[in-house]
Design an enzyme around this catalytic site. Structure first.
Site, PDB file in Angstrom:
ATOM      1  N   ASP A 122       0.837  -1.206   0.000  1.00 44.96           N
ATOM      2  CA  ASP A 122       0.000   0.000   0.000  1.00 44.96           C
ATOM      3  C   ASP A 122       0.878   1.264   0.000  1.00 44.96           C
ATOM      4  O   ASP A 122       2.082   1.213   0.301  1.00 44.96           O
ATOM      5  CB  ASP A 122      -0.882  -0.043   1.254  1.00 44.96           C
ATOM      6  CG  ASP A 122      -2.172   0.738   1.113  1.00 44.96           C
ATOM      7  OD1 ASP A 122      -2.313   1.493   0.138  1.00 44.96           O
ATOM      8  OD2 ASP A 122      -3.035   0.594   1.998  1.00 44.96           O
TER       9      ASP A 122
ATOM     10  N   ASP B  55     -10.571   2.080  -3.247  1.00 45.17           N
ATOM     11  CA  ASP B  55     -11.093   1.874  -1.891  1.00 45.17           C
ATOM     12  C   ASP B  55     -12.608   1.912  -1.891  1.00 45.17           C
ATOM     13  O   ASP B  55     -13.239   1.573  -0.894  1.00 45.17           O
ATOM     14  CB  ASP B  55     -10.576   2.973  -0.952  1.00 45.17           C
ATOM     15  CG  ASP B  55      -9.235   2.601  -0.355  1.00 45.17           C
ATOM     16  OD1 ASP B  55      -8.817   1.437  -0.503  1.00 45.17           O
ATOM     17  OD2 ASP B  55      -8.592   3.478   0.256  1.00 45.17           O
TER      18      ASP B  55
HETATM   19  C1  DGJ Z   1      -5.734   2.022   2.045  1.00 40.66           C
HETATM   20  C2  DGJ Z   1      -6.115   0.808   1.264  1.00 40.66           C
HETATM   21  O1  DGJ Z   1      -6.578   1.153   0.014  1.00 40.66           O
HETATM   22  C3  DGJ Z   1      -7.133   0.008   2.055  1.00 40.66           C
HETATM   23  O2  DGJ Z   1      -7.572  -1.083   1.309  1.00 40.66           O
HETATM   24  C4  DGJ Z   1      -6.500  -0.440   3.331  1.00 40.66           C
HETATM   25  O3  DGJ Z   1      -5.457  -1.322   3.056  1.00 40.66           O
HETATM   26  C5  DGJ Z   1      -6.008   0.768   4.097  1.00 40.66           C
HETATM   27  N1  DGJ Z   1      -5.173   1.609   3.302  1.00 40.66           N
HETATM   28  C6  DGJ Z   1      -5.245   0.342   5.328  1.00 40.66           C
HETATM   29  O4  DGJ Z   1      -4.665   1.384   5.973  1.00 40.66           O
END
Ligand code: DGJ
Length: 729
Positions: free
Chosen positions: A478, A548
């Protein structure tokens, strides 16, 4: 050979599968862009080039006063010698001058495609797949050399371009601009397509007319970003999914980029693409070179769909790498939206156990397993397990999860550092920062200075140690903020403007090292969803968390837009709980499943809280997906109806032998007493008859010419969908 030099016409003829690209050397000096478009087997180059002999205020570079570079279709336009449109590159000498004057010097045609050291790039597996033309241009006064590279694949309508700037002189150069490609079109009768959006609303399709002046999309964020994807296309006005001329430009890079379209006084159009010259400078010492990343240019004479399928195939097979490149991807359950930071080993095991019973194949443990991370305000950089949450350690948890027949994946955010972390307390200068300036936080965190070798090594070491400690077969990588106060503690003053690009080179180095060291791990990239969904990252990690935003209605647009360039195998999509955590909307588990099944499928909810009835539906979805996942992940993709045009969306997947297909139809809001409605399929064979959902047998010709009627049972209610499975008889 797909590339030849035609001596009699002084021209390079590049032949891709169904397209041709022509460059001519004019006056033994200038490289003229002659043609890019549908295939011409034996082009008569001089009848393509036409000079209008226009009057203008532009100067003439030669004694011959009839010629100006200002209306000249150029291959790699320079600044300062009469072309007053956007240049592709600019160099500053120590004496302050910024003028260069390149002349054709030599060329080489090689089979295959030379590597771009340290950069992501399309590659060949067998040399015969492609040829590469390397044209060397020289400025004899200052000894600047520019090598332009053009690769043409025999099986794809793609021309892949990059440039290498070499300092062969005896003083230092400052590179102020080093774009990868420039293409001049002889008119401006086009639309410009881009993929624009924001966090949770990534890659929406934007189409607008090309008009006089300059239209650009760019990133200044230190990452390709959520707001613009490093992709544009010029479309003829009549271009649709199945018709018209389409010229795609996709940049294989994950940092700041620029894609600019300039219509000049003569209504010709120049497209340039490359690293954003904004806040960029590169000191090129004697003997050094600067290699630009590459632009993959795809031509389609039959609409947007064909362009997309060319990118899909090329990126799936010759950009992505590793064990999972062509392997079916596991169905995962991710605990993020199920628990956020609030979990322990028992909770995770309960989710894994229940999910395993439903046929799910891998648990991804997301953020919060390390340091003291109970919220997003600490611990990034402290990559050791939090014993309060996982008292028996990571290995014990992984073993238990494996015991349920599930694989195990782990989340990292390796490019970040929390001010509240042991790592930051030990190394406060390891983040990007500018001396004496405030260090602005984003999501409570700073960015590690990946331009530094010591930082790269430390992260490689930490990741390697965790990944070797247990049977981890999946990593979610990430990256959750963009850059501010960009500077590096180790770079000298005159190299500070190199920081953002050096950062990207550092990221690529770490990704290359880790993915090669752990070849059995499936890597998924993520950046707050799709904030770095670009071809650069795809070279290291074959899939990406698309957004997300897990709301199924929003996902229609996001996945539709993403499919313009990126293959389904690169797009992960999960069913999450309702009301949806990003939009508050509630849709049925069927609708959510049908949307997520159009990608690399998974779940992102607390399965232990589901009713028996819901679990039964999930079990069925998992079975359905397993039966067709190879088709979904690796079939040919056809967009049928756009979510940007109304309440209906449809797309379909067809196997290479055309015997198997899956069609998804979605309706967002219903209309009472609506008119009759049918939609045409695509990509099937007229030779076959297809059994639709095990019932009617309908010919390929009928399915493509008449289509399918909207199922009557879908007329009622919002957020409805249907999957049609087609099998050739
Ligand atoms: C952003 C990501 O896109 C989410 O899926 C998740 O992993 C969060 N970060 C965790 O902090």
């Amino acid at each position: 050979m797909s590339i030849t030099f035609d001596k009699s016409q002084n021209s390079f003829i590049l032949q891709a599968k169904n397209s041709t690209y022509i460059i001519k050397i004019i006056k033994d000096k200038y490289l003229s862009h002659v043609y890019w478009g549908g295939k011409i087997e034996n082009p008569v180059v001089d009848s393509i080039i036409h000079s209008a002999g226009r009057a203008s205020f532009s100067a003439n570079p030669d004694e011959d006063g009839s010629f100006t570079l200002d209306d000249f279709p150029a291959e790699y336009p320079s600044y300062g010698n009469t072309d007053l449109r956007m240049p592709a590159y600019q160099i500053q000498l120590e004496n302050g001058t910024r003028i260069t004057d390149l002349s054709f010097d030599s060329y080489e045609i090689v089979t295959g495609k030379p590597k771009l050291e340290g950069l992501p790039a399309v590659y060949t597996e067998k040399e015969e797949e492609a040829d590469t033309l390397l044209i060397t241009l020289v400025d004899k006064l200052i000894h600047l050399k520019v090598v332009l590279s053009y690769t043409v694949f025999k099986e794809y309508d793609a021309v892949i371009r990059s440039a290498k700037l070499i300092n062969d002189g005896n003083s230092n150069f400052k590179v102020l601009r080093a774009l990868s490609a420039s293409v001049d079109f002889d008119h401006y009768d086009y639309d410009l397509m881009s993929l624009s959006g924001s966090w949770a609303r990534e890659r929406h399709v934007v189409r607008r007319p090309v008009v006089n002046g300059t239209q650009s999309i760019e990133s200044r964020r230190g990452a390709s970003g959520h707001s613009e994807n490093p992709f544009i296309a010029l479309l003829s006005k009549d271009a649709t999914e199945t018709n018209g001329d389409v010229y795609g430009f996709s940049f294989v890079y994950s940092g700041n980029f620029l894609a600019s379209v300039e219509v000049d006084q003569y209504k010709t159009t120049r497209v340039v693409m490359g690293i954003n010259p904004f806040d960029f400078e590169w000191l090129l010492e004697q003997g050094e070179f600067f290699q630009t990343p590459e632009v993959v240019m795809v031509y389609s004479g039959c609409g947007i769909g064909h362009m997309s399928r060319t990118y899909h195939k090329l990126y799936r097979n010759r950009l992505a790498r590793g064990k999972y490149r062509n392997a079916v991807r596991p169905i995962v359950i991710n605990n993020w939206e199920a628990t956020y930071f609030d979990f322990n080993a028992d909770k995770l095991k309960a989710i894994a156990k229940d999910a395993a019973e439903l046929g799910v194949e891998l648990l991804v443990l997301d953020d919060g397993w390390f340091g003291k991370r109970n919220s997003d305000n600490c611990s990034l950089g402290d990559w050791y397990v939090d014993k309060n949450k996982l008292p028996d350690g990571l290995k014990a948890l992984v073993d238990d999860v494996n015991g349920y027949g599930m694989g195990f994946g782990l989340w990292f955010e390796p490019e970040m550092i929390s001010p509240d972390s042991d790592l930051y307390r030990a190394h406060p200068d390891w983040c990007l920062h500018v001396p004496d300036r405030h260090r602005s936080l984003g999501r409570n965190q700073l960015i590690l200075d990946y331009s530094r070798k010591d930082v790269q090594d430390a992260i490689i070491e930490m990741l390697s140690s965790v990944l070797s400690s247990a049977n981890i077969t999946y990593v979610k990588w990430d990256m959750n903020r963009n850059m501010s106060e960009i500077g590096s503690a180790l770079l000298p003053n005159n190299r500070q403007m190199e920081t953002a690009h050096r950062y990207m080179l550092g990221v690529y180095h770490v990704m290359e090292t880790i993915t090669s060291k752990f070849p059995d791990v499936l890597f998924e990239s993520c950046s707050g969803g799709g904030g770095r969904f670009d071809p650069g990252i795809l070279h290291y990690m074959p899939q990406n968390w698309t957004s997300d935003d897990t709301d199924a209605v929003e996902r229609l647009k996001i996945q539709y837009g993403t499919s313009m360039v990126y293959p389904t195998s690169a797009m992960t999509a999960h069913v999450s709980a309702v009301p949806n955590h990003q939009t508050g909307r509630s849709t049925s588990v069927d609708f959510r499943g049908d949307v997520a099944m159009a990608g690399n499928f998974g779940y992102e909810l607390d399965v232990t809280k589901m009713s028996d009835n819901e679990k039964e539906l999930v079990k069925k979805q998992v079975e359905t997906y397993k039966e067709m996942r190879e088709l979904i992940q690796y079939g040919e993709f056809y967009r049928l109806m756009s979510p940007f045009d109304g309440d209906f969306t449809a797309w379909m997947y067809v196997s290479v032998d055309k015997r198997d297909a899956a069609v998804f139809f979605y309706k967002v809001l219903t209309t009472p007493n609506a008119s009759l409605f049918r939609f045409k399929l695509n990509g099937l064979s007229t030779e076959y008859e297809y059994v639709v959902n095990g019932e009617d047998t309908i010919s390929g010709a009928q399915l493509m010419n008449y289509g399918l009627n909207m199922p009557t049972d879908l007329a009622w209610g919002d957020f409805r969908s249907k999957l049609f499975r087609l099998k050739a008889k």
